[in-house]
Design an enzyme around this catalytic site. Structure first.
Site, PDB file in Angstrom:
ATOM      1  CE  LYS A   1       3.151   8.219   6.418  1.00 50.38           C
ATOM      2  NZ  LYS A   1       2.966   6.872   6.846  1.00 50.38           N
TER       3      LYS A   1
ATOM      4  CG  ASP B   1       5.670   6.092   7.316  1.00 45.78           C
ATOM      5  OD1 ASP B   1       5.202   5.110   7.415  1.00 45.78           O
ATOM      6  OD2 ASP B   1       6.948   6.343   6.330  1.00 45.78           O
TER       7      ASP B   1
HETATM    8  P1  NDP Z   1      11.136   1.220   8.967  1.00 49.49           P
HETATM    9  O1  NDP Z   1      12.773   1.898   8.859  1.00 49.49           O
HETATM   10  O2  NDP Z   1      11.215   0.727  10.267  1.00 49.49           O
HETATM   11  O3  NDP Z   1      12.132   0.081   8.640  1.00 49.49           O
HETATM   12  C1  NDP Z   1      11.683   0.305   6.562  1.00 49.49           C
HETATM   13  C2  NDP Z   1      12.937  -0.455   6.470  1.00 49.49           C
HETATM   14  O4  NDP Z   1      12.704  -0.443   4.826  1.00 49.49           O
HETATM   15  C3  NDP Z   1      14.691  -1.096   6.739  1.00 49.49           C
HETATM   16  O5  NDP Z   1      14.902  -2.422   6.480  1.00 49.49           O
HETATM   17  C4  NDP Z   1      14.899  -0.301   5.625  1.00 49.49           C
HETATM   18  O6  NDP Z   1      16.056  -0.404   4.836  1.00 49.49           O
HETATM   19  C5  NDP Z   1      14.173  -0.634   3.841  1.00 49.49           C
HETATM   20  N1  NDP Z   1      13.635   0.465   3.512  1.00 49.49           N
HETATM   21  C6  NDP Z   1      13.299   1.756   3.184  1.00 49.49           C
HETATM   22  N2  NDP Z   1      13.183   2.658   2.147  1.00 49.49           N
HETATM   23  C7  NDP Z   1      13.938   1.526   1.484  1.00 49.49           C
HETATM   24  C8  NDP Z   1      14.179   1.987  -0.251  1.00 49.49           C
HETATM   25  N3  NDP Z   1      14.167   3.108  -1.161  1.00 49.49           N
HETATM   26  N4  NDP Z   1      14.567   0.858  -0.883  1.00 49.49           N
HETATM   27  C9  NDP Z   1      15.387  -0.495  -0.653  1.00 49.49           C
HETATM   28  N5  NDP Z   1      14.334  -1.017   0.879  1.00 49.49           N
HETATM   29  C10 NDP Z   1      14.401   0.504   1.744  1.00 49.49           C
HETATM   30  O7  NDP Z   1       9.766   1.548   8.628  1.00 49.49           O
HETATM   31  P2  NDP Z   1       8.674   0.649   9.115  1.00 49.49           P
HETATM   32  O8  NDP Z   1       9.058  -0.736   9.400  1.00 49.49           O
HETATM   33  O9  NDP Z   1       7.456   1.553   9.404  1.00 49.49           O
HETATM   34  O10 NDP Z   1       7.349   1.136   7.278  1.00 49.49           O
HETATM   35  C11 NDP Z   1       7.865  -0.123   5.678  1.00 49.49           C
HETATM   36  C12 NDP Z   1       6.848   0.190   4.863  1.00 49.49           C
HETATM   37  O11 NDP Z   1       5.737   0.026   6.225  1.00 49.49           O
HETATM   38  C13 NDP Z   1       6.759   2.066   4.605  1.00 49.49           C
HETATM   39  O12 NDP Z   1       6.074   2.024   3.349  1.00 49.49           O
HETATM   40  C14 NDP Z   1       5.742   2.029   5.958  1.00 49.49           C
HETATM   41  O13 NDP Z   1       5.135   3.521   5.349  1.00 49.49           O
HETATM   42  C15 NDP Z   1       4.683   1.226   5.818  1.00 49.49           C
HETATM   43  N6  NDP Z   1       3.832   1.326   6.797  1.00 49.49           N
HETATM   44  C16 NDP Z   1       4.403   1.372   8.189  1.00 49.49           C
HETATM   45  C17 NDP Z   1       3.179   1.363   9.057  1.00 49.49           C
HETATM   46  C18 NDP Z   1       4.237   1.601  10.606  1.00 49.49           C
HETATM   47  O14 NDP Z   1       3.314   0.646  11.368  1.00 49.49           O
HETATM   48  N7  NDP Z   1       5.429   2.003  10.792  1.00 49.49           N
HETATM   49  C19 NDP Z   1       2.309   1.318   9.130  1.00 49.49           C
HETATM   50  C20 NDP Z   1       1.761   1.053   7.934  1.00 49.49           C
HETATM   51  C21 NDP Z   1       2.940   1.548   6.603  1.00 49.49           C
HETATM   52  P3  NDP Z   1      17.403   0.144   5.198  1.00 49.49           P
HETATM   53  O15 NDP Z   1      17.311   0.248   6.809  1.00 49.49           O
HETATM   54  O16 NDP Z   1      18.417  -0.277   4.550  1.00 49.49           O
HETATM   55  O17 NDP Z   1      17.037   2.266   4.639  1.00 49.49           O
HETATM   56  O1  2IT Z   2       1.559   4.480   6.904  1.00 48.33           O
HETATM   57  C1  2IT Z   2       0.575   4.516   7.977  1.00 48.33           C
HETATM   58  O2  2IT Z   2      -0.394   3.542   8.331  1.00 48.33           O
HETATM   59  C2  2IT Z   2       1.793   4.667   9.469  1.00 48.33           C
HETATM   60  N1  2IT Z   2       2.655   4.488   9.475  1.00 48.33           N
HETATM   61  C3  2IT Z   2       0.523   4.357  10.829  1.00 48.33           C
HETATM   62  C4  2IT Z   2       0.060   5.367  11.008  1.00 48.33           C
HETATM   63  C5  2IT Z   2      -0.481   5.553  12.389  1.00 48.33           C
HETATM   64  O3  2IT Z   2      -1.355   7.169  12.958  1.00 48.33           O
HETATM   65  O4  2IT Z   2      -0.492   4.906  13.031  1.00 48.33           O
END
Ligand code: NDP
Ligand code: 2IT
Length: 463
Positions: free
Chosen positions: A143, A183
Site C-alpha cells: 500500500k 485508493d
Molecule cells: P474515493 O476517494 O473515490 O471516495 C472516497 C469517499 O469516501 C468520498 O465520498 C469521501 O468524501 C469519503 N471519505 C473519505 N474519507 C473520509 C472520511 N475521513 N470521513 C468521511 N468520508 C470520507 O475513494 P474510493 O471510493 O476509491 O475508496 C473508498 C474506500 O474503499 C476506502 O476505504 C478504500 O480503501 C476502499 N477500497 C477502494 C478500492 C478501489 O478500487 N478504489 C478497492 C477496495 C477498497 P470526501 O470527498 O468528502 O472526502
Molecule cells: O484497497 C484496495 O484493494 C485497493 N485500493 C485496490 C488495490 C489495487 O491494486 O487494485
C-alpha cells in the site's frame, strides 16, 4: 485495544495455547509500533481470527509465520516537495509499504488524504496481503500514499504533486516488483499522471506497472466499476445463503466516491432501492431512492460536494455530519467511504432498525466493537477483505491483459469478476465451517487468506 468477543468462551487446550501465542505476538506488535491504533486494530482482528487455525495446525506457530508476516518486508518513506499555484513551496510525506511478496509482486492502492500516516499505511498494507490471496490471483500485498489533501487543489497542482511523488516512487516499483493502483483521492486521473511520469523517467512503456489506467492506454475495461460491483455480487451471495434477494431491498451506501458510485449502480441494477449516500461533510436521503446520474455528474464530472444533490432533487434531504446516515432504516448497509465509520453506537442503531446485512466496501469501516454487535445479533457481515476484493482482482486481470498485450471486453471482465466473487464467498464459508464458526465470514476470510500466504512462505524457507 479490546479483544474481539466473537470467539467461543469454552476453549480447548490447543485453543488456549494458540491464544497465548497470538497475544504474545500482539504484544510485540504494540511495542514495535507504538501509538499506531489503526494498525493495532487490523492486527487484533486478524490475529484473533487465526486462533482456531493455529489450534488445529500448530506448524504455523512453529514456523513463526505470524511474527514474520506482521512485519513489512520493506517500508519506504520519502519527501514530496512541490510548488503550489501561488509559487509557494510545499512539502508532503510519501509512503510505500511493501508488505509481503510470497505469492506475487507487491500489489495495492495509493491513497492521497491528509490523514495518511504510517499506521494507516500499515493497516491497509496488512489487510491487502490477505485480500489479494483470497482473489486466488498471483499478487502480493502492499500500500502507498501521501498526506496530501487533493481537496481545493487545481488541476495543475494535482499534476505537479503527483509527478513529484512519482519522481521518488518510480525507483521502487515495476511490473514484476510492485504494482500500485488507486485508493481514496487517487483515481484514473492521478494514475494517468503517475504512469505518464514513470514512462518518461524510465524511457519505456511498461504498462503493467500500474493498474486502474484509462482504457486508452491498456487499462482494463470494468476496473473502475469492479470494487463496487464486486461488493454487490458478494452481497448477493450472502443473501442467497438465507434465501433472500437484493430485489426490493432498501440499501444505504456511505461515501460517494469510486466504490460507492458503482456499488449504487449495481445494487440498483439488481432491483434494490438505494436511499442514502454521503461525503465527508454530510449525507443525502431520499426514501423513494437516489438518482445515480445526478450523483455521477456532481462527483465524477464537477468534483463538487454531495450537498449539491438537493439543488437538482428538492425532495431529497441533506444533513450535515457523516454518522447520522446509519440511523436511517435499511435492509443492507454498505460502508464504502473510510475506516471506522461505523462504531458500536451506529451498529446498535442499525440492528435496532432491522438491518439484515452489513457489507464492507471500504477497508475496515467497522470498528471491532461494531463487528461484535453485528455477529452477536445474527446480522450477515461481509468483511472488507473479501467483499471489496473485486477491485484488486480486476487489477490482477489488468496485469494479465497487459502481459498478453490483449484487452478483454467489459462483459468478459465482468463475468470473471462474478466468478471470482462467488469463489471468494465459497472459500470464506468453507473455512468458517472447517474451523468451527459456520457462517462467520470474517473468520473464514482471515483464515483462508492467511493460509495461502503462510503455505507459500513455508515452502520458500525463512524469508
Ligand atoms: P474515493 O476517494 O473515490 O471516495 C472516497 C469517499 O469516501 C468520498 O465520498 C469521501 O468524501 C469519503 N471519505 C473519505 N474519507 C473520509 C472520511 N475521513 N470521513 C468521511 N468520508 C470520507 O475513494 P474510493 O471510493 O476509491 O475508496 C473508498 C474506500 O474503499 C476506502 O476505504 C478504500 O480503501 C476502499 N477500497 C477502494 C478500492 C478501489 O478500487 N478504489 C478497492 C477496495 C477498497 P470526501 O470527498 O468528502 O472526502
Ligand atoms: O484497497 C484496495 O484493494 C485497493 N485500493 C485496490 C488495490 C489495487 O491494486 O487494485
Amino acid at each position: 485495544m479490546t479483544e474481539m468477543a466473537i470467539l467461543k468462551d469454552a476453549k480447548t487446550l490447543e485453543e488456549k495455547l494458540a491464544e497465548r501465542y497470538v497475544n504474545e505476538v500482539y504484544r510485540i506488535v504494540i511495542k514495535r509500533n507504538p501509538g499506531e491504533k489503526e494498525f493495532h486494530q487490523a492486527t487484533r482482528e486478524i490475529f484473533d481470527s487465526l486462533i482456531p487455525l493455529f489450534a488445529k495446525y500448530p506448524r504455523y506457530m512453529e514456523q513463526g509465520i505470524l511474527e514474520r508476516i506482521v512485519e513489512p518486508e520493506r517500508t519506504i518513506m520519502f519527501r514530496v516537495p512541490w510548488v503550489d499555484d501561488k509559487g509557494k513551496i510545499r512539502v508532503n510525506r510519501g509512503y510505500r509499504v511493501q508488505y509481503n511478496s510470497a505469492i506475487g509482486p507487491y500489489k495495492g492502492g495509493i491513497r492521497f488524504h491528509p490523514s495518511v500516516n504510517s499506521s494507516i499505511m500499515k493497516f491497509l498494507g496488512f489487510e491487502q496481503i490477505f485480500k489479494n490471496a483470497l482473489t486466488g490471483l498471483p499478487i502480493g500485498g502492499g500500500k502507498g500514499g501521501a498526506d496530501f489533501d487533493p481537496k481545493g487543489k487545481s488541476e495543475g497542482e494535482i499534476m505537479r504533486f503527483t509527478q513529484s511523488f512519482m519522481t521518488e516512487l518510480y525507483r521502487h516499483i515495476g511490473p514484476d516488483i510492485d504494482v500500485p493502483a488507486g485508493d481514496i483521492g487517487v483515481g484514473q486521473r492521478e494514475i494517468g499522471y503517475m504512469f505518464g511520469h514513470y514512462k518518461r523517467i524510465k524511457g519505456a512503456f511498461e504498462a503493467g506497472v500500474f493498474t486502474g489506467k484509462n482504457p486508452t492506454f491498456w487499462g482494463s475495461l470494468g476496473r473502475k466499476e469492479a470494487t463496487g460491483y464486486g461488493a454487490v455480487y458478494f452481497t448477493r451471495e450472502m443473501l442467497r445463503s438465507k434465501g433472500l434477494d437484493l430485489k426490493g431491498m432498501t440499501v444505504i451506501v456511505s461515501g460517494s466516491g469510486n466504490v460507492s458510485i458503482y456499488a449504487i449502480e449495481k445494487a440498483q441494477a439488481l432491483g434494490a432501492k438505494v436511499v442514502a449516500c454521503s461525503d465527508s461533510n454530510g449525507y443525502i436521503y431520499d426514501e423513494k431512492g437516489l438518482d445515480l446520474a445526478t450523483i455521477k455528474q456532481i462527483k465524477e464530472v464537477e468534483r463538487k460536494r454531495i450537498r449539491e444533490y438537493v439543488n437538482y432533487h428538492p425532495r431529497a434531504k441533506y444533513r450535515e455530519g457523516c454518522s447520522g446516515i446509519w440511523a436511517i432504516p435499511c435492509d443492507i448497509a454498505m460502508p464504502c467511504a473510510t475506516q471506522n465509520e461505523i462504531d458500536e453506537q451506529s451498529a446498535r442503531m442499525l440492528v435496532k432498525n432491522g438491518v439484515k446485512a452489513v457489507v464492507e466496501g471500504a477497508n475496515m469501516p467497522c470498528t471491532l466493537e461494531a463487528i461484535d454487535v453485528f455477529i452477536n445479533n445474527g446480522v450477515l457481515f461481509g468483511p472488507g477483505k473479501a467483499a471489496n476484493a473485486g477491485g484488486v482482482a480486476v487489477s490482477a486481470l489488468e496485469m494479465a491483459q497487459n502481459s498478453m498485450r490483449l484487452p478483454w471486453s467489459f462483459e468478459e471482465v465482468d463475468r470473471k469478476l462474478q466468478e471470482i466473487m462467488k469463489r471468494i464467498y465459497r472459500q470464506c464459508i468453507n473455512a468458517s465451517e472447517e474451523f468451527g464458526y459456520p457462517g462467520n465470514l470474517m473468520i473464514g476470510a482471515n483464515i483462508s487468506g492467511f493460509r495461502k500466504v503462510a503455505d507459500a512462505m513455508i515452502i520458500q524457507g525463512v524469508v
